[in-house]
Design a protein around this motif. Structure first.
Motif, PDB file in Angstrom:
ATOM      1  N   GLY A 122       0.801  -1.216   0.000  1.00 33.91           N
ATOM      2  CA  GLY A 122       0.000   0.000   0.000  1.00 33.91           C
ATOM      3  C   GLY A 122       0.839   1.275   0.000  1.00 33.91           C
ATOM      4  N   VAL A 123       2.147   1.104  -0.200  1.00 32.88           N
ATOM      5  CA  VAL A 123       3.049   2.259  -0.234  1.00 32.88           C
ATOM      6  C   VAL A 123       2.988   2.914  -1.616  1.00 32.88           C
ATOM      7  CG1 VAL A 123       5.522   2.805  -0.288  1.00 32.88           C
ATOM      8  CG2 VAL A 123       4.594   1.375   1.539  1.00 32.88           C
ATOM      9  N   LYS A 124       3.076   4.235  -1.655  1.00 28.89           N
ATOM     10  CA  LYS A 124       3.007   4.927  -2.946  1.00 28.89           C
ATOM     11  C   LYS A 124       4.297   4.730  -3.742  1.00 28.89           C
ATOM     12  CE  LYS A 124       0.320   8.350  -3.060  1.00 28.89           C
ATOM     13  NZ  LYS A 124       0.121   9.407  -2.080  1.00 28.89           N
ATOM     14  N   ILE A 125       4.110   4.576  -5.076  1.00 28.84           N
ATOM     15  CA  ILE A 125       5.265   4.314  -5.938  1.00 28.84           C
ATOM     16  C   ILE A 125       5.629   5.550  -6.740  1.00 28.84           C
ATOM     17  CG2 ILE A 125       6.171   2.912  -7.822  1.00 28.84           C
ATOM     18  CD1 ILE A 125       4.320   0.700  -7.077  1.00 28.84           C
ATOM     19  N   ASN A 126       6.910   5.883  -6.680  1.00 29.14           N
ATOM     20  CA  ASN A 126       7.462   6.953  -7.492  1.00 29.14           C
ATOM     21  C   ASN A 126       8.227   6.274  -8.621  1.00 29.14           C
ATOM     22  OD1 ASN A 126       8.337   9.582  -8.186  1.00 29.14           O
ATOM     23  ND2 ASN A 126      10.180   9.348  -6.942  1.00 29.14           N
ATOM     24  N   LEU A 127       7.718   6.378  -9.847  1.00 34.64           N
ATOM     25  CA  LEU A 127       8.264   5.594 -10.962  1.00 34.64           C
ATOM     26  C   LEU A 127       9.466   6.269 -11.601  1.00 34.64           C
ATOM     27  CD1 LEU A 127       4.801   4.692 -12.491  1.00 34.64           C
ATOM     28  CD2 LEU A 127       6.336   3.099 -11.332  1.00 34.64           C
ATOM     29  N   ASP A 128      10.374   5.425 -12.067  1.00 33.82           N
ATOM     30  CA  ASP A 128      11.650   5.905 -12.585  1.00 33.82           C
ATOM     31  C   ASP A 128      11.738   5.804 -14.112  1.00 33.82           C
ATOM     32  OD1 ASP A 128      14.458   6.685 -11.742  1.00 33.82           O
ATOM     33  OD2 ASP A 128      14.921   4.894 -12.907  1.00 33.82           O
ATOM     34  N   SER A 129      10.789   5.091 -14.722  1.00 37.60           N
ATOM     35  CA  SER A 129      10.888   4.876 -16.163  1.00 37.60           C
ATOM     36  C   SER A 129       9.518   4.511 -16.734  1.00 37.60           C
ATOM     37  CB  SER A 129      11.877   3.742 -16.466  1.00 37.60           C
ATOM     38  OG  SER A 129      11.400   2.538 -15.891  1.00 37.60           O
ATOM     39  N   VAL A 130       9.391   4.642 -18.065  1.00 37.54           N
ATOM     40  CA  VAL A 130       8.157   4.237 -18.744  1.00 37.54           C
ATOM     41  C   VAL A 130       8.024   2.712 -18.680  1.00 37.54           C
ATOM     42  CG1 VAL A 130       6.970   4.213 -20.975  1.00 37.54           C
ATOM     43  CG2 VAL A 130       8.165   6.270 -20.219  1.00 37.54           C
ATOM     44  N   SER A 131       9.152   2.038 -18.696  1.00 36.17           N
ATOM     45  CA  SER A 131       9.131   0.577 -18.559  1.00 36.17           C
ATOM     46  C   SER A 131       8.395   0.178 -17.284  1.00 36.17           C
ATOM     47  CB  SER A 131      10.574   0.042 -18.530  1.00 36.17           C
ATOM     48  OG  SER A 131      10.620  -1.212 -17.889  1.00 36.17           O
ATOM     49  N   GLN A 132       8.765   0.836 -16.169  1.00 35.79           N
ATOM     50  CA  GLN A 132       8.113   0.541 -14.879  1.00 35.79           C
ATOM     51  C   GLN A 132       6.612   0.822 -14.945  1.00 35.79           C
ATOM     52  OE1 GLN A 132       9.310   2.349 -11.129  1.00 35.79           O
ATOM     53  NE2 GLN A 132      11.411   1.838 -11.602  1.00 35.79           N
ATOM     54  N   LEU A 133       6.255   1.924 -15.606  1.00 37.02           N
ATOM     55  CA  LEU A 133       4.843   2.313 -15.716  1.00 37.02           C
ATOM     56  C   LEU A 133       4.050   1.223 -16.439  1.00 37.02           C
ATOM     57  CD1 LEU A 133       2.650   4.657 -15.573  1.00 37.02           C
ATOM     58  CD2 LEU A 133       3.382   5.225 -17.896  1.00 37.02           C
ATOM     59  N   LYS A 134       4.611   0.776 -17.562  1.00 36.12           N
ATOM     60  CA  LYS A 134       3.907  -0.233 -18.368  1.00 36.12           C
ATOM     61  C   LYS A 134       3.807  -1.561 -17.643  1.00 36.12           C
ATOM     62  CE  LYS A 134       4.660   1.825 -22.871  1.00 36.12           C
ATOM     63  NZ  LYS A 134       5.536   1.895 -24.057  1.00 36.12           N
ATOM     64  N   ARG A 135       4.865  -1.908 -16.930  1.00 35.27           N
ATOM     65  CA  ARG A 135       4.842  -3.179 -16.201  1.00 35.27           C
ATOM     66  C   ARG A 135       3.892  -3.100 -15.008  1.00 35.27           C
ATOM     67  NH1 ARG A 135       9.890  -4.484 -14.220  1.00 35.27           N
ATOM     68  NH2 ARG A 135      10.908  -2.558 -14.824  1.00 35.27           N
ATOM     69  N   LEU A 136       3.843  -1.907 -14.372  1.00 30.72           N
ATOM     70  CA  LEU A 136       2.929  -1.731 -13.239  1.00 30.72           C
ATOM     71  C   LEU A 136       1.475  -1.888 -13.691  1.00 30.72           C
ATOM     72  CD1 LEU A 136       2.707  -1.003 -10.187  1.00 30.72           C
ATOM     73  CD2 LEU A 136       2.486   1.399 -10.883  1.00 30.72           C
ATOM     74  N   ALA A 137       1.207  -1.401 -14.919  1.00 32.15           N
ATOM     75  CA  ALA A 137      -0.162  -1.456 -15.444  1.00 32.15           C
ATOM     76  C   ALA A 137      -0.652  -2.899 -15.597  1.00 32.15           C
ATOM     77  CB  ALA A 137      -0.231  -0.737 -16.784  1.00 32.15           C
ATOM     78  N   LYS A 138       0.300  -3.839 -15.743  1.00 35.95           N
ATOM     79  CA  LYS A 138      -0.085  -5.247 -15.879  1.00 35.95           C
ATOM     80  C   LYS A 138      -0.249  -5.914 -14.514  1.00 35.95           C
ATOM     81  CE  LYS A 138       2.100  -5.878 -20.351  1.00 35.95           C
ATOM     82  NZ  LYS A 138       3.460  -6.122 -20.867  1.00 35.95           N
ATOM     83  N   ILE A 139       0.265  -5.247 -13.489  1.00 39.12           N
ATOM     84  CA  ILE A 139       0.251  -5.845 -12.152  1.00 39.12           C
ATOM     85  C   ILE A 139      -0.927  -5.333 -11.332  1.00 39.12           C
ATOM     86  CG2 ILE A 139       1.553  -5.891  -9.966  1.00 39.12           C
ATOM     87  CD1 ILE A 139       4.098  -5.877 -11.819  1.00 39.12           C
ATOM     88  N   VAL A 140      -1.254  -4.052 -11.493  1.00 38.94           N
ATOM     89  CA  VAL A 140      -2.355  -3.455 -10.720  1.00 38.94           C
ATOM     90  C   VAL A 140      -3.439  -2.992 -11.683  1.00 38.94           C
ATOM     91  CG1 VAL A 140      -0.702  -2.636  -8.999  1.00 38.94           C
ATOM     92  CG2 VAL A 140      -1.462  -1.070 -10.788  1.00 38.94           C
ATOM     93  N   ASP A 141      -4.604  -2.674 -11.122  1.00 43.43           N
ATOM     94  CA  ASP A 141      -5.637  -2.034 -11.932  1.00 43.43           C
ATOM     95  C   ASP A 141      -5.315  -0.539 -11.947  1.00 43.43           C
ATOM     96  OD1 ASP A 141      -7.810  -0.940 -13.098  1.00 43.43           O
ATOM     97  OD2 ASP A 141      -9.239  -1.482 -11.509  1.00 43.43           O
ATOM     98  N   PRO A 142      -4.917  -0.005 -13.117  1.00 46.99           N
ATOM     99  CA  PRO A 142      -4.445   1.379 -13.138  1.00 46.99           C
ATOM    100  C   PRO A 142      -5.527   2.415 -12.796  1.00 46.99           C
ATOM    101  CG  PRO A 142      -3.930   0.251 -15.211  1.00 46.99           C
ATOM    102  CD  PRO A 142      -4.860  -0.633 -14.446  1.00 46.99           C
ATOM    103  N   GLU A 143      -6.792   2.033 -12.885  1.00 50.90           N
ATOM    104  CA  GLU A 143      -7.859   3.014 -12.732  1.00 50.90           C
ATOM    105  C   GLU A 143      -7.775   3.746 -11.383  1.00 50.90           C
ATOM    106  OE1 GLU A 143      -9.340   3.369 -15.693  1.00 50.90           O
ATOM    107  OE2 GLU A 143     -10.010   5.235 -14.736  1.00 50.90           O
ATOM    108  N   GLY A 144      -7.443   5.011 -11.447  1.00 49.82           N
ATOM    109  CA  GLY A 144      -7.375   5.821 -10.225  1.00 49.82           C
ATOM    110  C   GLY A 144      -6.192   5.495  -9.319  1.00 49.82           C
ATOM    111  N   TYR A 145      -5.258   4.700  -9.816  1.00 46.31           N
ATOM    112  CA  TYR A 145      -4.095   4.296  -9.004  1.00 46.31           C
ATOM    113  C   TYR A 145      -3.107   5.459  -8.938  1.00 46.31           C
ATOM    114  CZ  TYR A 145      -0.715   0.838  -7.205  1.00 46.31           C
ATOM    115  OH  TYR A 145       0.163   0.104  -6.435  1.00 46.31           O
ATOM    116  N   LYS A 146      -2.818   5.891  -7.712  1.00 42.98           N
ATOM    117  CA  LYS A 146      -1.969   7.089  -7.558  1.00 42.98           C
ATOM    118  C   LYS A 146      -0.481   6.770  -7.698  1.00 42.98           C
ATOM    119  CE  LYS A 146      -5.189   9.815  -4.865  1.00 42.98           C
ATOM    120  NZ  LYS A 146      -5.401  10.672  -3.698  1.00 42.98           N
ATOM    121  N   ILE A 147       0.184   7.546  -8.549  1.00 49.11           N
ATOM    122  CA  ILE A 147       1.621   7.354  -8.773  1.00 49.11           C
ATOM    123  C   ILE A 147       2.311   8.717  -8.872  1.00 49.11           C
ATOM    124  CG2 ILE A 147       1.524   5.139 -10.014  1.00 49.11           C
ATOM    125  CD1 ILE A 147       1.654   6.890 -12.634  1.00 49.11           C
TER     126      ILE A 147
END
Ligand SMILES: *Cc1c(COP(=O)(O)O)cnc(C)c1O
Length: 436
Positions: A122-147
């Protein structure tokens, strides 16, 4: 001398009201001695300086500087939040009582399993790359997910090339001129970007690079907010506040840092209308500044050797304090059992090399250091050993890690036991066919 050095009447170095000579006798050497009140004072000094000018403000302690549980607990009690750079640091922060909403994870080169773990905490994620963003989208439901995103503002600063984390040679963050695109992409994917982060480097004593990075970050955030309708909940200026390591260095003027960076922060919020709905939080992430000058490494001299140079040989090495070998860093060294010696015996000062006990010629705490006459059995206090010291330590050369003690009002307690030889084999498994 702006170093945090206190000397007892007896001429012994003091930490937290305790005599280092007695501490070394009681607990043995090498020994890390940490001053609890100094950590609390450092935290309050920063907090008071910034909140004087801007009240929506949080300090995120950069826990990689020192992850000792007691140190973390002290900062938790003070009300700090956490900058965690690995899942292990997130785990440590949770274990020490920080709630997930007080932790920001800023990882780099993060695996999918690690992203999953961070999400579960439940910790907030500060992303370092577009790669991380795309991979995160496959792991969580991006809808309204705070980053949030870490941005490289093309401004770097630091005490050593390895400590500069902004600029075109840096592996960190997304490119500043791609920020708008990346925030747009995140929104299109359903994410809710709420923050922007930068951290330009470490060991900064001069406000100028920090001001410049703040200006650049705020301009990027302003542009993003105007072109993508992102409402920033926080803007994180990173850490890097330096402490004097050498007696000639001045203390950082924390009030000036606070005044100037909050000034830029506020005027940029207005310039871009980023405070129209709600005033975003300003975060900073000091590590070294909070804990660096709160600890000493006590080490005993066992050998005085007149070789081609004069070597003072001690019972610890770069396995306990890597900074001099890794960065060529200066750490002030005081003869802890005769700390008034230089004043009394000015003429006897000689230049010596203070050498560790690791089998590497680079294992030196100091080269050509002017010190008073030192004898075998003397005790040295290596100053500013609270940050990036134990946390960078290792068991190299099969040396068990030293003990850590916490000192308050002259009383000391052990907060990490000295490792034993048995500890060197923790987790090792000898296959049956190799057993004797
Ligand atoms: C290391 C680090 C810091 C803290 O650096 P200090 O020089 O100890 O203040 C802050 N933020 C991030 C992301 C870091 O990696």
């Amino acid at each position: 001398m702006d170093l945090n050095l206190k000397i007892h009447d007896k001429g012994h170095v003091d930490i937290g009201g305790a005599d280092t000579v007695e501490l070394a006798e009681e607990y043995g050497t090498p020994l890390y001695a940490i001053d609890e009140d100094r950590i609390r004072d450092n935290y309050k000094r920063v907090y008071d300086a910034f909140t004087k000018y801007y009240s929506n403000f949080k300090i995120l302690y950069a826990s990689k500087a020192n992850t000792n549980l007691s140190v973390m607990r002290i900062l938790e009690e003070e009300g700090s939040c956490i900058d965690a750079v690995s899942p292990g640091e997130v785990f440590t922060s949770l274990k020490t009582g920080f709630s997930p909403d007080r932790i920001l994870f800023t990882g780099n080169n993060v695996t999918n399993d690690e992203l999953k773990y961070i999400d579960e905490t439940g910790v907030k994620i500060n992303l370092d790359s577009v790669s991380q963003l795309k991979r995160l989208a496959k792991i969580v439901d991006p809808e309204g997910y705070k980053i949030s995103f870490r941005v490289n503002p093309m401004v770097g600063a630091g005490h050593h090339e390895h400590c500069i984390t902004g600029g075109e040679m840096s592996k960190f963050g997304i490119k500043e001129n791609e920020a708008v695109e990346v925030y747009k992409l995140a929104k299109e994917m359903g994410f809710e970007p709420v923050g922007m982060h930068t951290h330009i480097g470490s060991g900064i004593l001069d406000p100028e690079p920090f001001k410049l990075a703040t200006t650049v970050l705020m301009d990027i955030a302003g542009q993003v907010s105007q072109e993508t309708d992102v409402n920033f909940e926080f803007l994180d200026l990173g850490g890097g506040f330096g402490i004097p390591y050498e007696p000639e260095e001045n203390l950082l003027d924390i009030d000036l840092f606070a005044k100037e960076s909050t000034g830029i922060f506020k005027s940029k919020l207005s310039e871009y209308g980023m405070n129209d709905n709600k005033e975003p939080y300003m975060y900073i992430e000091p590590g070294r500044y909070l804990v660096g000058d709160a600890a000493l490494l006590l080490t005993r001299v066992n050998t005085v050797k007149n070789s081609y140079r004069k070597f003072i040989g001690v019972d610890s090495g770069f396995n306990t304090l890597l900074r001099p070998s890794m960065y060529g860093s200066y750490h002030h060294i005081v003869l802890a059992n005769k700390a008034n010696e230089p004043a009394e015996n000015g003429s006897k000062i000689e230049k010596v090399d203070v050498a560790g006990n690791v089998c590497e010629s680079g294992d030196l705490f100091a080269r050509d250091r002017p010190l008073p006459p030192i004898e075998e059995g003397d005790l040295l206090a290596i100053m500013n050993a609270g940050a990036y010291s134990f946390s960078m330590g290792s068991q190299y050369n099969s040396r068990p890690r030293p003990a850590e003690i916490l000192v308050k009002n002259g009383n000391s307690e052990i907060i990490r036991e000295r490792e034993t030889y048995e500890d060197l084999f923790n987790k090792q498994i000898l296959p049956k066919r190799l057993k004797k």
